[in-house]
Design a protein around this motif. Structure first.
Motif, PDB file in Angstrom:
ATOM      1  N   LEU A 116       0.802  -1.217   0.000  1.00  0.00           N
ATOM      2  CA  LEU A 116       0.000   0.000   0.000  1.00  0.00           C
ATOM      3  C   LEU A 116       0.841   1.276   0.000  1.00  0.00           C
ATOM      4  CD1 LEU A 116      -2.910  -0.895   2.464  1.00  0.00           C
ATOM      5  CD2 LEU A 116      -3.029  -0.645  -0.017  1.00  0.00           C
ATOM      6  N   GLY A 117       1.977   1.262   0.683  1.00  0.00           N
ATOM      7  CA  GLY A 117       2.801   2.447   0.749  1.00  0.00           C
ATOM      8  C   GLY A 117       2.241   3.497   1.699  1.00  0.00           C
ATOM      9  N   ASP A 118       2.786   4.705   1.607  1.00  0.00           N
ATOM     10  CA  ASP A 118       2.436   5.770   2.540  1.00  0.00           C
ATOM     11  C   ASP A 118       1.252   6.617   2.097  1.00  0.00           C
ATOM     12  OD1 ASP A 118       4.594   5.038   4.181  1.00  0.00           O
ATOM     13  OD2 ASP A 118       5.974   6.286   3.017  1.00  0.00           O
ATOM     14  N   ASP A 119       0.891   6.576   0.812  1.00  0.00           N
ATOM     15  CA  ASP A 119      -0.200   7.416   0.306  1.00  0.00           C
ATOM     16  C   ASP A 119      -1.009   6.640  -0.724  1.00  0.00           C
ATOM     17  OD1 ASP A 119      -1.832   9.577  -0.180  1.00  0.00           O
ATOM     18  OD2 ASP A 119      -0.430  10.545  -1.570  1.00  0.00           O
ATOM     19  N   PRO A 120      -1.745   5.618  -0.283  1.00  0.00           N
ATOM     20  CA  PRO A 120      -2.363   4.695  -1.229  1.00  0.00           C
ATOM     21  C   PRO A 120      -3.675   5.146  -1.854  1.00  0.00           C
ATOM     22  CG  PRO A 120      -2.832   4.010   1.014  1.00  0.00           C
ATOM     23  CD  PRO A 120      -1.915   5.203   1.114  1.00  0.00           C
ATOM     24  N   ALA A 121      -4.320   6.188  -1.339  1.00  0.00           N
ATOM     25  CA  ALA A 121      -5.678   6.611  -1.726  1.00  0.00           C
ATOM     26  C   ALA A 121      -6.701   5.757  -0.997  1.00  0.00           C
ATOM     27  CB  ALA A 121      -5.899   6.566  -3.235  1.00  0.00           C
ATOM     28  N   ASP A 122      -7.971   6.135  -1.129  1.00  0.00           N
ATOM     29  CA  ASP A 122      -9.051   5.431  -0.430  1.00  0.00           C
ATOM     30  C   ASP A 122      -9.540   4.211  -1.200  1.00  0.00           C
ATOM     31  OD1 ASP A 122      -9.517   7.494   1.768  1.00  0.00           O
ATOM     32  OD2 ASP A 122      -9.755   8.715  -0.041  1.00  0.00           O
ATOM     33  N   VAL A 123      -9.531   4.325  -2.531  1.00  0.00           N
ATOM     34  CA  VAL A 123      -9.938   3.227  -3.405  1.00  0.00           C
ATOM     35  C   VAL A 123      -8.837   3.014  -4.430  1.00  0.00           C
ATOM     36  CG1 VAL A 123     -11.660   2.378  -5.049  1.00  0.00           C
ATOM     37  CG2 VAL A 123     -12.375   3.848  -3.137  1.00  0.00           C
ATOM     38  N   ILE A 124      -8.364   1.779  -4.558  1.00  0.00           N
ATOM     39  CA  ILE A 124      -7.353   1.438  -5.549  1.00  0.00           C
ATOM     40  C   ILE A 124      -7.998   0.553  -6.605  1.00  0.00           C
ATOM     41  CG2 ILE A 124      -5.176   0.242  -5.995  1.00  0.00           C
ATOM     42  CD1 ILE A 124      -4.377   0.897  -3.101  1.00  0.00           C
ATOM     43  N   VAL A 125      -7.925   0.984  -7.859  1.00  0.00           N
ATOM     44  CA  VAL A 125      -8.380   0.178  -8.987  1.00  0.00           C
ATOM     45  C   VAL A 125      -7.140  -0.324  -9.714  1.00  0.00           C
ATOM     46  CG1 VAL A 125      -9.591   0.210 -11.199  1.00  0.00           C
ATOM     47  CG2 VAL A 125     -10.567   1.405  -9.226  1.00  0.00           C
ATOM     48  N   CYS A 126      -7.011  -1.656  -9.808  1.00  0.00           N
ATOM     49  CA  CYS A 126      -5.753  -2.219 -10.304  1.00  0.00           C
ATOM     50  C   CYS A 126      -6.012  -3.477 -11.122  1.00  0.00           C
ATOM     51  CB  CYS A 126      -4.834  -2.533  -9.130  1.00  0.00           C
ATOM     52  SG  CYS A 126      -5.556  -3.651  -7.892  1.00  0.00           S
ATOM     53  N   GLY A 127      -4.966  -4.026 -11.700  1.00  0.00           N
ATOM     54  CA  GLY A 127      -5.031  -5.263 -12.475  1.00  0.00           C
ATOM     55  C   GLY A 127      -3.785  -6.086 -12.231  1.00  0.00           C
ATOM     56  N   GLY A 128      -3.230  -6.623 -13.316  1.00  0.00           N
ATOM     57  CA  GLY A 128      -1.948  -7.295 -13.225  1.00  0.00           C
ATOM     58  C   GLY A 128      -2.002  -8.778 -12.934  1.00  0.00           C
ATOM     59  N   SER A 129      -2.857  -9.194 -12.002  1.00  0.00           N
ATOM     60  CA  SER A 129      -2.879 -10.599 -11.597  1.00  0.00           C
ATOM     61  C   SER A 129      -3.968 -11.406 -12.295  1.00  0.00           C
ATOM     62  CB  SER A 129      -3.051 -10.709 -10.084  1.00  0.00           C
ATOM     63  OG  SER A 129      -4.301 -10.199  -9.681  1.00  0.00           O
ATOM     64  N   HIS A 130      -4.817 -10.734 -13.072  1.00  0.00           N
ATOM     65  CA  HIS A 130      -5.830 -11.372 -13.928  1.00  0.00           C
ATOM     66  C   HIS A 130      -7.007 -11.993 -13.172  1.00  0.00           C
ATOM     67  CE1 HIS A 130      -2.991 -11.932 -17.673  1.00  0.00           C
ATOM     68  NE2 HIS A 130      -2.968 -10.698 -17.171  1.00  0.00           N
ATOM     69  N   VAL A 131      -7.053 -11.870 -11.857  1.00  0.00           N
ATOM     70  CA  VAL A 131      -8.161 -12.428 -11.074  1.00  0.00           C
ATOM     71  C   VAL A 131      -8.856 -11.296 -10.328  1.00  0.00           C
ATOM     72  CG1 VAL A 131      -8.836 -14.024  -9.246  1.00  0.00           C
ATOM     73  CG2 VAL A 131      -6.977 -14.633 -10.811  1.00  0.00           C
ATOM     74  N   PRO A 132     -10.135 -11.051 -10.596  1.00  0.00           N
ATOM     75  CA  PRO A 132     -10.818  -9.932  -9.939  1.00  0.00           C
ATOM     76  C   PRO A 132     -11.140 -10.217  -8.475  1.00  0.00           C
ATOM     77  CG  PRO A 132     -12.352 -11.150 -11.316  1.00  0.00           C
ATOM     78  CD  PRO A 132     -10.998 -11.765 -11.551  1.00  0.00           C
ATOM     79  N   PHE A 133     -11.096  -9.158  -7.674  1.00  0.00           N
ATOM     80  CA  PHE A 133     -11.531  -9.248  -6.283  1.00  0.00           C
ATOM     81  C   PHE A 133     -11.811  -7.846  -5.767  1.00  0.00           C
ATOM     82  CE2 PHE A 133      -6.860  -9.125  -6.010  1.00  0.00           C
ATOM     83  CZ  PHE A 133      -6.660  -8.060  -5.132  1.00  0.00           C
TER      84      PHE A 133
END
Length: 221
Positions: A148-165
């Motif tokens: 997450l790091g120090d400033d991740p935001a409230d909602v993260i929209v991401c991909g990369g792993s090909h499996v939704p969650f």
């Protein structure tokens, strides 16, 4: 506001068309795409043109960076599979041309936007700590927290792993939108991948609602 969130199209214009057909019936305000746009699928140029014509908000994925920057002459393939991937990388570069490759290389690795409820959304291919290291569905909360790091935001929209969650970790909502072009679930009968993932985010002053949809492809469609 309804956000159409996609990732990992991988040059599959047919899968992109399928998810857009579903999304258009539902309606949406903006398109967010979390990287890996054009490689290694059969339609890299059509995929790029479709996304840019729709003025999609794009961030750079691992495959996009490789297309733009990898020096193929310095890579020694260790298997026939790696050799075929390098050959396809070269073919996709030729299909896209130097202008589009330069634009892929200039894509930002993150995009932030404010939502109606005062929260902030971060679009990234991987994670806030490393744009190219993804959150995976089978990670523990502790493993996700480390990304997450120090400033991740409230909602993260991401991909990369090909499996939704859709998970909440340390007060941060992590929404992995899966893959349009390479969603797991089996390939068969010459039809390619059986479905494509699409996520719709409904945002309002009341908060964020997430709907994740598997769109059938090929004969299943």
């Amino acid at each position: 506001m309804r956000l159409l969130c996609l990732s990992d199209i991988h040059g599959r214009a047919d899968a992109l068309s399928a998810v857009l057909a579903v999304a258009e019936r539902r309606g949406y305000s903006k398109i967010l795409v979390a990287g890996d746009l054009c490689f290694p699928g059969p339609d890299p140029l059509e995929t790029w043109r479709r996304l840019t014509q729709m003025q999609a908000i794009l961030v750079q994925g691992t495959g996009d960076r490789a297309l733009a920057t990898l020096d193929i002459s310095k890579v020694v393939p260790k298997s026939p599979y790696e050799r075929s991937r390098l050959e396809r990388l070269s073919e996709v570069r030729t299909e896209l041309g130097q202008l589009i490759l330069a634009r892929l290389g200039r894509l930002p690795t993150t995009h932030r936007m404010n939502l109606e409820d005062g929260s902030e959304l971060l679009l990234v291919h991987g994670s806030p700590v490393d744009p190219f290291e993804p959150f995976c569905h089978d990670m523990t909360d502790e493993e996700m927290a480390a990304l997450l790091g120090d400033d991740p935001a409230d909602v993260i929209v991401c991909g990369g792993s090909h499996v939704p969650f859709d998970r909440m970790v340390q007060g941060v909502r992590i929404v992995n939108v899966g893959s349009v072009g390479e969603a797991p679930g089996g390939e068969g009968a010459g039809q390619g991948f059986s479905h494509a993932d699409v996520t719709l985010l409904e945002t309002s002053i009341a908060g964020v609602e997430v709907e994740q949809i598997a769109v059938p492809l090929g004969k299943a469609a």
